[in-house]
Design a protein around this motif. Sequence first.
Motif, PDB file in Angstrom:
ATOM      1  N   UNK A 254       0.805  -1.229   0.000  1.00 30.17           N
ATOM      2  CA  UNK A 254       0.000   0.000   0.000  1.00 30.17           C
ATOM      3  C   UNK A 254       0.830   1.266   0.000  1.00 30.17           C
ATOM      4  N   UNK A 255       2.134   1.131   0.222  1.00 25.04           N
ATOM      5  CA  UNK A 255       2.965   2.337   0.179  1.00 25.04           C
ATOM      6  C   UNK A 255       3.961   2.255  -0.973  1.00 25.04           C
ATOM      7  N   UNK A 256       3.652   1.439  -1.936  1.00 29.16           N
ATOM      8  CA  UNK A 256       4.520   1.217  -3.102  1.00 29.16           C
ATOM      9  C   UNK A 256       4.212   2.278  -4.156  1.00 29.16           C
ATOM     10  N   UNK A 257       5.113   3.236  -4.252  1.00 28.40           N
ATOM     11  CA  UNK A 257       5.011   4.262  -5.290  1.00 28.40           C
ATOM     12  C   UNK A 257       3.644   4.953  -5.332  1.00 28.40           C
ATOM     13  N   UNK A 258       3.088   5.233  -4.147  1.00 27.46           N
ATOM     14  CA  UNK A 258       1.740   5.823  -4.134  1.00 27.46           C
ATOM     15  C   UNK A 258       1.749   7.324  -4.261  1.00 27.46           C
TER      16      UNK A 258
ATOM     17  N   UNK B 294      11.157   3.775  -5.854  1.00 30.74           N
ATOM     18  CA  UNK B 294       9.871   3.392  -6.454  1.00 30.74           C
ATOM     19  C   UNK B 294       9.642   1.883  -6.429  1.00 30.74           C
ATOM     20  N   UNK B 295      10.629   1.156  -5.910  1.00 30.29           N
ATOM     21  CA  UNK B 295      10.432  -0.280  -5.727  1.00 30.29           C
ATOM     22  C   UNK B 295       9.817  -0.540  -4.359  1.00 30.29           C
ATOM     23  N   UNK B 296       9.283  -1.740  -4.205  1.00 34.65           N
ATOM     24  CA  UNK B 296       8.696  -2.121  -2.934  1.00 34.65           C
ATOM     25  C   UNK B 296       9.478  -3.295  -2.363  1.00 34.65           C
TER      26      UNK B 296
END
Lengths: 442, 460
Positions: free
Chosen positions: A67-71, A83-85
């Motif tokens: 949910x916090x991946x590149x949001x 920008x990676x998770x």
Amino acid sequence: MMSEFLTGREKQIVRSGTTSEAILCAKPSLAGSVSQRACVFCGSRVVLYPISDALHLIHGPIGCAVYTWDIRGALSSGPELHRNSFSTDLQEKDVVFGGEKKLYASLIELIDRYKPKAAFVYSTCLVGVIGDDLEAVCKKVGLEKSIPVIPVQAPGFNGTKKDGYKVACEALATLVGTSDREIPKFSINILGDFNIAGELWLLLDYYRRMGIHVNATITGDGRVDAIRNAHKASLNVVQCSGSMMYLAKLMQEKYGVPFMRVSYFGLEDMSEALYGVAKFFKDKDLMIKASEIVKEEFLRIMPVIKEYKEKLQGKKAAIYVGGSFKAISLIKALRLIGVQTVVVGSQTGTSEDYELIQQLCDEGTIIVDDSNPIELSTFVKEKKADIFIGGVKERPIAYKLGLGFCDHNHERKEALAGYEGMLNFAKEIYATAMSPVWQFTR
Amino acid sequence: MLLRHTTDKIIEREALTINPAKTCQPVGAMYAALGIHGCLPHSHGSQGCCSYHRSALTRHYKEPVMAATSSFTEGTSVFGGQANLLQAIETIFTVYNPDVIAVHTTCLSETIGDDVNQICQKARTEGYVPEGKFVIHCNTPSYVGSHVTGYANMVTSMVKHFATVSTTPKNQINLVAGWCEPSDMREMKRISTQMGIKTVMFPDTSDVLDTPLTGKHEFYPSGGVTIPELVSTGDSKFTLALGSYSSEDAATLLETKCKVKFSVLDLPIGLQATDKYVMALSRASKMPVPDSITADRGRLVDMIADMHQYLYNKRVALFGDPDTLVPLTEFLLSMDMKPVYIVSGTPGKKFETAMTNLLLKKVPEAKFKNGQRADMFLLHQWIKQEPVDLLIGNSYGKYIARDENIPLVRVGFPILDRIGHSHFPIVGYQGGMGLIIKILNAILDKEDRECAEEKVELTM
């Protein structure tokens, strides 16, 4: 029938000019409310994530990482590592036996692979209760790999999103002061701009034209080395009061770097920021250049703004944003284009800001802290708003009500800061308020 | 290059997940619960979870998504969440007045040991739940399974709480919808209606997450399976579970509890899976397949025939959820395409078995993996080793698509950057046609854009 207001929330809602009482805020949400708020982890993550040459590892179950991946459209002019998770994807057995080994192995794998300048390791609710010693693992890896490995202690339940900002600032504070490069005079740090849609780059241009050196940008388009050297700047210029004030205060105490609160939204506030910085350095030349920029930009922008104003005159807006400081700028910016603010709210506002909002708004304006969809719907209908300014969860509600919408949060696609941003803002408000689609809904 | 760090050399990873192809359980439970009419999903945990799941669903559907939270604090994590949940139930019924509250747990409440079953029981006996209203729950620890598991758990909980055998059997078929879009649920119902069959579909998010703009915000939109319908599933003649990962548990429980026999099918994605769906409906209801459906089938076959020269041998990489990937792979094979790389973050042996059965003979070089570390990073590394012509998956595929210049067809959850998935189905014969059109457009648009000037063809 649904009852309109949650009992016990009366003190979190005021109407401007009708009461002398201060609004109640910084209060945990009532259990069972459809709150628009997020958690401590979220707060720390959104603040730190734009540092693009650092590694950000989420130690927890997969969701917190997804949910916090590149949001947040926080742009980088260089690395894209942020920008990676990366996640330790904790499983049941890790909950039973602890996740430290997995965390250690993940960190080693990551650092070997990506050679980052620093690593931020976020704890989550789960890690908060199973008791992994994040600090010890980070320290060990830091020594082995000779880079700063910084624990970000952010179990979600440990307060509100705002507490997460503080956690992020504490993590940043461990980096600041660990480098000692000389920098030019008239150097500032920009705190609290996250370079969404490239906003930071507009600001850098203004400061460059003034002759100001921008030392570290924290955290928009942020770099580890610059942050390590941040204490060398003469001034911290802080936007978005909620997220970065804590770091500014820490740096003042520890390194004697003074700070100044600014907002870059709207022409007035933007100009005030440039003048403020010039005034701080007590340099005549800077002040002249600042006024030249302001003059030049006003001449360029005002005729266009005037056109928008004529068309938008009489429109009404409702604002519901993350922090209350931003709401203040928005009220002013809307006024500039002829739009009256009739509802103002925020997820995590402060009482000082709310007081200022009360003074700033017309009588009868509804001011609300930690609101929910039912309240917001009721308010915009009562006040006959035409436009809603908010974030991801508010957008479809506004549309369903037949209102225009402008995202002033993570999902803005155009820069809204600075002079150029004011133009974009006016254009966006105009496009949404005047869209022919609303006539089909009535 | 956004993913400039990804190399073709595969390094064994023991612990680390990079760019996951799954998320955690609660969002699935929340999505499933929205498929009950008048239901407010409730997240028993910290505020962030609920906020994240609502945001994810909002971004995917461009619709308001309502759900409440127990708003855990530090104190709650020490003393347990009972007081919060009881207060939440009271608040929700007073303020938001739903027919049902569907509680799902989180990693936090699971780890501190909250017994939601007991707390919900307490809420019922102590008068927190008004007459005629319901509280249901399921356990969705985020560190087990994936979002698909959470969906399955909430669907199973619907059976557990509501399905009842009465004295009068009903001439109806239960359709347990595996995780798919509102458009797909609507299409599966349309097909059964076309066959003249009465069905109860659960969950059913059509008319919940694809609502019209009316100038009013409906807190509880008109769609969703109703409580009486859920109760009546115990009296149905038969159950079709569509997608084993997300619906088999519910069907199994329904058989144990109410003796309703069932069969498990794939979601009807593509020609063969739809054939099986239509035939199973026909068998269970003893209703013939109407000509209109046969004609739909014929049109799909016709379309494949017309365009098969452009589909032949195209190498495809896919990622997403097993219940979608299995029939999708079968469909690609039926069009003579080559699904070569497939990953799903959702664990479980069934995926491997199904893929082996489908691919072993036809595409022996295919690589597939599910569960931990079956992530987008691995998929990308495979693609770098030997490229593909097409990528099918959710929006997170766009980074790879851009870096490697591969056309991306968006199927799955979440789709954050395009629309249409909630309005146009991929299930059924018509949905199959929609999917072929998307696939062809993606491939041929690239061809038209990039082929040598002299080779630009007007007629294709």
